[in-house]
Scaffold this active site. Structure first.
Site, PDB file in Angstrom:
ATOM      1  N   ARG A  52       0.841  -1.207   0.000  1.00 46.82           N
ATOM      2  CA  ARG A  52       0.000   0.000   0.000  1.00 46.82           C
ATOM      3  C   ARG A  52       0.870   1.250   0.000  1.00 46.82           C
ATOM      4  NH1 ARG A  52      -4.507   0.473   4.645  1.00 46.82           N
ATOM      5  NH2 ARG A  52      -2.705   1.059   5.899  1.00 46.82           N
ATOM      6  N   LYS A 151      -2.601   6.765   1.019  1.00 46.92           N
ATOM      7  CA  LYS A 151      -2.371   7.138   2.423  1.00 46.92           C
ATOM      8  C   LYS A 151      -1.306   8.240   2.425  1.00 46.92           C
ATOM      9  CE  LYS A 151      -2.077   4.890   6.935  1.00 46.92           C
ATOM     10  NZ  LYS A 151      -3.196   5.586   7.557  1.00 46.92           N
ATOM     11  N   GLU A 184     -16.067   6.225   5.856  1.00 47.84           N
ATOM     12  CA  GLU A 184     -15.296   5.598   6.936  1.00 47.84           C
ATOM     13  C   GLU A 184     -15.183   6.596   8.080  1.00 47.84           C
ATOM     14  OE1 GLU A 184     -11.252   4.886   5.637  1.00 47.84           O
ATOM     15  OE2 GLU A 184     -11.207   6.761   4.528  1.00 47.84           O
TER      16      GLU A 184
HETATM   17  N1  PMP Z   1      -9.154   4.753   7.154  1.00 48.67           N
HETATM   18  C1  PMP Z   1      -8.249   5.729   7.342  1.00 48.67           C
HETATM   19  C2  PMP Z   1      -8.556   7.095   6.855  1.00 48.67           C
HETATM   20  C3  PMP Z   1      -7.037   5.434   7.999  1.00 48.67           C
HETATM   21  O1  PMP Z   1      -6.132   6.410   8.176  1.00 48.67           O
HETATM   22  C4  PMP Z   1      -6.795   4.129   8.455  1.00 48.67           C
HETATM   23  C5  PMP Z   1      -5.477   3.795   9.109  1.00 48.67           C
HETATM   24  N2  PMP Z   1      -5.408   4.202  10.447  1.00 48.67           N
HETATM   25  C6  PMP Z   1      -7.781   3.158   8.263  1.00 48.67           C
HETATM   26  C7  PMP Z   1      -8.943   3.499   7.583  1.00 48.67           C
HETATM   27  C8  PMP Z   1      -7.588   1.746   8.725  1.00 48.67           C
HETATM   28  O2  PMP Z   1      -6.612   1.121   7.933  1.00 48.67           O
HETATM   29  P1  PMP Z   1      -5.683  -0.026   8.526  1.00 48.67           P
HETATM   30  O3  PMP Z   1      -6.605  -1.112   8.994  1.00 48.67           O
HETATM   31  O4  PMP Z   1      -4.842  -0.451   7.382  1.00 48.67           O
HETATM   32  O5  PMP Z   1      -4.936   0.564   9.647  1.00 48.67           O
END
Ligand code: PMP
Length: 285
Positions: A52, A151, A184
């Site tokens: 990622r 990200k 989200e």
């Molecule tokens: N959405 C956002 C905006 C995030 O920054 C994150 C990471 N903290 C997540 C979802 C969750 O992703 P992950 O399970 O890969 O940590």
């Protein structure tokens, strides 16, 4: 055992770890990052996070000055030097130091930063009793402006949503996309349960494709829980039997109130608790 910072191949104690004030990561949020966990001496889903990271970097024309295999080794080495067997890793790649002005051609060398430290996101009572959240008025990035799948170091609208939550006395906020659909939370993916089915917004709802989200979908399928990636509105969340969030730092945490509507009976529900338990077993290997 102590926090350790890797910068471009060298290791530092946190107080000695420095980068330039001319770094475009600082000046313009020009860079990408990852957050990972160490459980029982192993880095959880390391390859998936690294993939990622490189995908995010590619999307913003940022060439990471080392191969994914070298990055993986640098993560392992930083963890070894920290001597942490449980902890958190923050991986940051900035465009590097340059002269003032937006243009990336003003920078020379991308900076690779790996921080290994401990993290505990929420006090235990919130895992036991669940969280209350609100819907923020700040929407998630429009995908044609900056894809939420990247990200990047541009988290300002998520931060604005987080501030809205905190002003409303909540720890988290639900964010909608530009179409008004549920995307989200500010740093976590969201799930609901309705009539025994597990539902979460699809990638094109404008979400970060969370690693924890993937793991939870897999664990739910293995446990025989029907799972769906489905577009949803706030209404779906309000009338859900259960709701929870997932993320590397938060893991699996129940949500029991949304915009002052009690979800289910106001306690983390049975499927939430089951998936939290399966997730804990999975991370413990
Ligand atoms: N959405 C956002 C905006 C995030 O920054 C994150 C990471 N903290 C997540 C979802 C969750 O992703 P992950 O399970 O890969 O940590």
């Amino acid at each position: 055992m102590s926090a350790k910072v890797y910068i471009n191949g060298k290791f530092f104690a946190p107080d000695e770890a420095m980068i330039s004030v001319f770094d475009h990561g600082l000046l313009y949020g020009d860079g990408v990052f990852e957050g990972l966990r160490i459980y029982n001496g192993k880095i959880f889903r390391l390859e998936q996070h690294i993939r990622r990271l490189y995908d995010s970097a590619k999307a913003i024309y940022l060439e990471i000055p080392m191969s994914p295999a070298e990055m993986i080794e640098a993560c392992h080495e930083t963890v070894r030097q920290s001597e942490f067997t449980d902890g958190y890793i923050r991986l940051v790649i900035t465009r590097g130091a340059g002269t003032l002005g937006l243009g990336p051609e003003r920078t020379k060398d991308p900076q690779t930063i790996i921080i290994v430290d401990k993290i505990k996101l929420y006090p235990q009572e919130f895992y036991d009793n669940g969280l209350e959240i609100i819907t923020a008025s700040t929407i998630r990035n429009h995908p044609t402006a900056l894809s939420p799948r990247i990200k990047s170091l541009n988290y300002l609208n998520n931060i604005m949503a987080k501030i809205e939550a905190s002003k409303a006395g909540c720890l988290e906020a639900l964010m909608l996309n530009h179409k008004g659909e549920v995307s989200e939370c500010t740093a976590d993916n969201i799930f609901i349960v309705r009539d025994g089915k597990l539902l979460t917004p699809p990638t094109d709802a404008g979400i970060l494709e969370g690693v924890t989200r993937d793991v939870v979908l897999e664990l739910a399928r293995e446990a025989g829980i029907p799972t769906f990636e489905k577009t949803m509105t706030r209404y779906d969340v309000y009338v859900a039997d259960e709701c929870f969030m997932t993320g590397t730092a938060a893991e699996v945490i129940g949500v029991v109130k949304v915009d002052d509507r009690k979800i289910g009976d106001g306690k983390p529900g049975p499927i939430t608790r089951k998936l939290k338990e399966l997730f804990e077993q999975h991370t413990m290997g």
